[in-house]
Design a protein around this motif. Structure first.
Motif, PDB file in Angstrom:
ATOM      1  N   ALA A 107     -10.236 -29.984  22.720  1.00 53.78           N
ATOM      2  CA  ALA A 107     -10.296 -29.869  24.292  1.00 53.78           C
ATOM      3  C   ALA A 107      -8.563 -28.952  24.621  1.00 53.78           C
ATOM      4  N   LYS A 141     -11.742 -40.711  40.673  1.00 54.84           N
ATOM      5  CA  LYS A 141     -10.356 -41.071  40.738  1.00 54.84           C
ATOM      6  C   LYS A 141      -9.114 -40.693  41.990  1.00 54.84           C
ATOM      7  N   LEU A 151     -11.316 -37.679  29.261  1.00 52.56           N
ATOM      8  CA  LEU A 151     -10.876 -38.003  27.170  1.00 52.56           C
ATOM      9  C   LEU A 151      -9.900 -39.189  27.256  1.00 52.56           C
ATOM     10  N   GLY A 152     -10.231 -39.991  28.668  1.00 50.34           N
ATOM     11  CA  GLY A 152      -9.412 -41.402  28.414  1.00 50.34           C
ATOM     12  C   GLY A 152      -8.190 -40.579  28.589  1.00 50.34           C
ATOM     13  N   LEU A 153      -7.452 -39.998  29.223  1.00 54.32           N
ATOM     14  CA  LEU A 153      -5.820 -39.826  29.514  1.00 54.32           C
ATOM     15  C   LEU A 153      -5.496 -40.350  30.953  1.00 54.32           C
ATOM     16  N   VAL A 154      -6.712 -40.688  31.552  1.00 57.41           N
ATOM     17  CA  VAL A 154      -6.925 -40.962  32.586  1.00 57.41           C
ATOM     18  C   VAL A 154      -7.562 -41.995  33.416  1.00 57.41           C
ATOM     19  N   ALA A 155      -7.196 -43.120  33.790  1.00 54.92           N
ATOM     20  CA  ALA A 155      -8.490 -44.406  33.836  1.00 54.92           C
ATOM     21  C   ALA A 155      -9.382 -44.093  35.340  1.00 54.92           C
ATOM     22  N   VAL A 167      -6.875 -28.659  27.737  1.00 52.83           N
ATOM     23  CA  VAL A 167      -6.224 -29.287  28.930  1.00 52.83           C
ATOM     24  C   VAL A 167      -5.459 -28.703  29.656  1.00 52.83           C
ATOM     25  N   GLU A 168      -5.476 -28.655  31.307  1.00 58.22           N
ATOM     26  CA  GLU A 168      -4.714 -27.770  31.447  1.00 58.22           C
ATOM     27  C   GLU A 168      -3.525 -26.940  30.821  1.00 58.22           C
ATOM     28  N   PHE A 204      -5.504 -41.638  43.118  1.00 54.90           N
ATOM     29  CA  PHE A 204      -4.356 -41.588  42.781  1.00 54.90           C
ATOM     30  C   PHE A 204      -3.712 -42.335  44.029  1.00 54.90           C
ATOM     31  N   ARG A 205      -2.232 -43.070  42.553  1.00 55.73           N
ATOM     32  CA  ARG A 205      -1.209 -44.088  44.160  1.00 55.73           C
ATOM     33  C   ARG A 205      -0.951 -42.995  44.745  1.00 55.73           C
ATOM     34  N   ARG A 220      -8.915 -35.076  32.160  1.00 49.01           N
ATOM     35  CA  ARG A 220      -8.449 -35.873  31.894  1.00 49.01           C
ATOM     36  C   ARG A 220      -8.997 -37.389  31.526  1.00 49.01           C
TER      37      ARG A 220
END
Ligand SMILES: Nc1ncnc2c1ncn2[C@@H]1O[C@H](COP(=O)(O)OP(=O)(O)O)[C@@H](O)[C@H]1O
Ligand SMILES: [Mg+2]
Lengths: 328, 320
Positions: A100, A34, A74-78, A102-103, A36-37, A71
């Motif tokens: 789950a 991952k 769990l499919g929250l972040v690609a 998460v955070e 990030f931008r 994340r």
């Protein structure tokens, strides 16, 4: 093994991680990345294999990419690259069987603990509305929140909030529980409660994937561990196998450090090190009483003698050459 | 540290086992290595979707929306306005010499509903709708509950659909919150009976009531279109105030643009322009062309901003 494939360039199953056995793994990732931008690489080519039935510690200092990994699972972040599989199912089918945290906990402050759980249960399309009341009561019971079920979340203590988050993860029959730093902010008593809950859940056959920045916690709670550092996987395996690469050392406390070092050297112990009133060396299969006898025989005043077994921290230091930063 | 500590703890746990439900690490380790385990959930058969699950989530959503004190307060505040207008008109009409519109309104119990709509439809009702629709995704994201809804797993498209249907229901609740008190106040303060329309035509009271129902349907549709705009805004931020404010600013900008005569060519495309078209029911016969155009515009806005919301939300990284 169907899963989320993000990039054609990363063939699935090209490089199975050590110990990976399709069908036997609750979580498998291949080159999971991952970015990030802004260019920050939070997770870098992660190859994880979490065996079914394990209590898997996902260990790493703050900022090492644990939450980002969770994340993605769990499919929250690609993912930017790589792929992963949870319970060998397409994610939409896997998630109802995954509980789950998460955070940290996040709930509606103006609702009671029970109403909050009803809300999240309603979001699961596979959950039966008719059994919700019973399942919610059971989950609250399991984390010891039955008495506070009707209390507004706003008035929960941090420990109660954390436990409610775990209750939400236990609303249905789960094959996999993903817990992101579940003991964060808890007092020692709360930490013990969470730890025993995890063991209890694992004893039912549920795979538990628990992240932590606390080495001791993982050592006490987990059967397996993966160690992360700045988004990269440093090592993974059973706790025992992680430790096995490291040597057992003997530590002598003495005012006669120089003499002690000389004695250990003549005994043939490798890697003798001296600092102040402390001398250490590799034990190299010797029995400690033999070393003690030799030291005393040479007139060294032994104040203390201990066998130091490698901890996960030593594993981390040994693999990365730096200390495990246990920050906030 | 801790070899001794761990051993002691393991011993302690063994001693107290089962009562607090503790299992020593050693046992979990062994059970993990034992291979075939007792599944906590039956693997193989994927869990089936419950047939009513969409409606269950929608029910949960509606429950949150219509139990939230903030929303109820806004609905109540809207409902008070027609009462105030009605009383004010009654007082003014009681003085002699007032003619025109006021006399028309004071002359019939149904007219207050239309007056209230024209008073509220351009700003106050849109603001209330924006608060709920703008909060819908951004509020959950800001509170962190969005990650738990999606992990449940609510499904992104399904959650967005539930959020929008909820916003549409609320849009109609807003419309009803104006219409019902207006109708009741009108019936109490002003004479019932045949309605004289602005054009001078007279229709029966039953026909008048039907026209109120049509107006409610139309105004609600306009608010639903606005809700789509606010929902789209809501997918771009984790701060619900941001989405709400952006929508309200957009409405105000539209009003300003409409007031500039040189920009007359774009006014038909501005959403608020269509809000007041409910007065088509006050023509005789009803100006269906104006209403149809309005509904077409609403549909276009819903399609456009619904697509924007979906495109944004379905691909968004949830990092809150
Ligand atoms: N939304 C985001 N945008 C940019 N960088 C992020 C974002 N979330 C996390 N990061 C960065 O990714 C790295 C890993 O973060 P995280 O996964 O939260 O670590 P951990 O959970 O192990 O503490 C950190 O350096 C963090 O600053
Ligand atoms: Mg984290």
């Amino acid at each position: 093994m169907t899963a989320v494939t993000q990039e054609a360039g990363a063939p699935f199953g090209a490089a199975p991680p050590p110990g990976a056995d399709p069908g036997e793994s609750a979580i498998v990732t291949h080159g999971l990345t991952k970015r990030f931008r802004g260019g920050q690489v939070a997770v870098d080519a992660l190859d994880l294999a979490v065996p079914r039935g394990s209590v898997f510690g996902f260990l790493g200092p703050n900022g090492s990419g644990k939450t980002t990994t969770i994340r993605m699972l769990l499919g929250l972040v690609a993912p930017t690259a790589g792929d992963y599989s949870v319970l060998d199912l397409p994610l939409a089918q896997a998630l109802p069987r995954v509980g789950a945290v998460v955070e940290g906990p996040a709930f509606y402050p103006y609702l009671s603990g029970e109403a909050n759980l009803r809300r999240f249960d309603a979001a699961d399309p596979t959950a039966r509305g008719g059994t919700a009341a019973r399942r919610i009561a059971e989950a609250l019971e399991r984390v010891g929140l039955s008495a506070a079920a009707g209390k507004r979340y706003r008035n929960y203590s941090l420990g109660m909030r954390q436990r409610l988050a775990i209750a939400a993860a236990l609303l249905g029959p789960r094959e996999l529980l993903i817990l992101d730093e579940p003991t964060n902010g808890l007092d020692p008593q709360g930490t013990r409660e969470v730890r025993s809950l995890v063991k209890e859940i694992a004893a039912d056959g549920t795979t538990v994937f628990v992240s932590s920045h606390l080495l001791a916690e993982v050592e006490q709670m987990c059967t397996h561990a993966a160690i992360m550092r700045t988004g990269r996987l440093v090592a993974q395996g059973t706790i025992a196998s992680l430790r096995s690469g490291l040597v057992v050392r003997v530590r002598v406390e003495t005012p006669d450090a120089a003499d002690a070092a000389r004695v250990l050297g003549t005994l043939g112990l490798p890697d003798v090190r001296r600092s102040g009133a402390e001398v250490t060396a590799e034990l190299d299969g010797r029995v400690p009483e033999q070393i003690n006898a030799a030291l005393v025989g040479e007139g060294v005043a032994v104040r203390g003698l201990a066998v130091v077994r490698p901890s996960l921290e030593d594993v981390f230091v040994g693999l990365t050459g730096e200390g495990f930063d246990v920050g906030g | 540290m801790s070899a001794a500590e761990t051993a002691a703890e393991t011993a302690a746990e063994t001693a107290t086992r089962r009562t607090p439900g503790l299992v020593p690490v050693g046992e979990t380790l062994r059970s993990a290595e034992r291979g075939p385990r007792q599944p906590a959930a039956d693997p193989g058969t994927p869990p089936a979707r419950m047939p009513w699950s969409f409606w269950r989530l929608l029910g949960s959503e509606l429950g949150l929306t219509f139990r939230r004190p903030r929303n109820l307060l806004m609905l109540a505040a809207l409902g008070v306005v027609p009462i105030v207008i009605g009383v004010a008109l009654r007082v003014v009409a009681a003085e002699d010499g007032m003619g025109g519109i006021i006399e028309d309104v004071a002359g019939n119990s149904l007219m207050l509903t239309f007056v209230s709509f024209s008073f509220l439809v351009l700003l106050f009702m849109p603001v209330v709708v924006s608060v709920v629709a703008g909060d819908s995704i951004a509020g959950e994201a800001g509170a962190g509950t969005l990650r738990y809804l999606l992990a449940a797993p609510s499904g992104r498209t399904r959650l967005l659909a539930v959020k929008y249907v909820n916003a549409v229901v609320f849009a109609y609740a807003v419309t009803a919150a104006v219409a019902l008190p207006a109708l009741a106040t009108g019936l109490v303060l002003f004479p019932a009976g045949d309605v004289t329309l602005l054009s001078g035509t007279t229709i029966s009271m039953g026909d008048g009531l039907l026209r109120i129902v049509i107006a409610v349907g139309y105004v609600g549709a306009g608010m639903a279109a606005l809700a789509a705009v606010a929902l789209a805004m809501s997918t771009f931020t984790e701060v619900s105030i941001g989405a709400i404010a952006a929508t309200i600013v957009l409405i105000i900008v539209c009003q300003v643009l409409r007031a500039i005569p040189e920009l007359g060519s774009i006014t038909p495309y501005l959403l608020p322009t269509r809000f007041t078209n409910f007065d088509a029911v006050l023509r005789s016969p009803i100006d269906t062309a104006a209403m149809g155009e309005g509904l077409l515009a609403f549909g276009a806005y819903i399609l456009l901003f619904g697509s924007i919301a979906w495109a944004r939300f379905s691909g968004k990284d949830i990092t809150s």
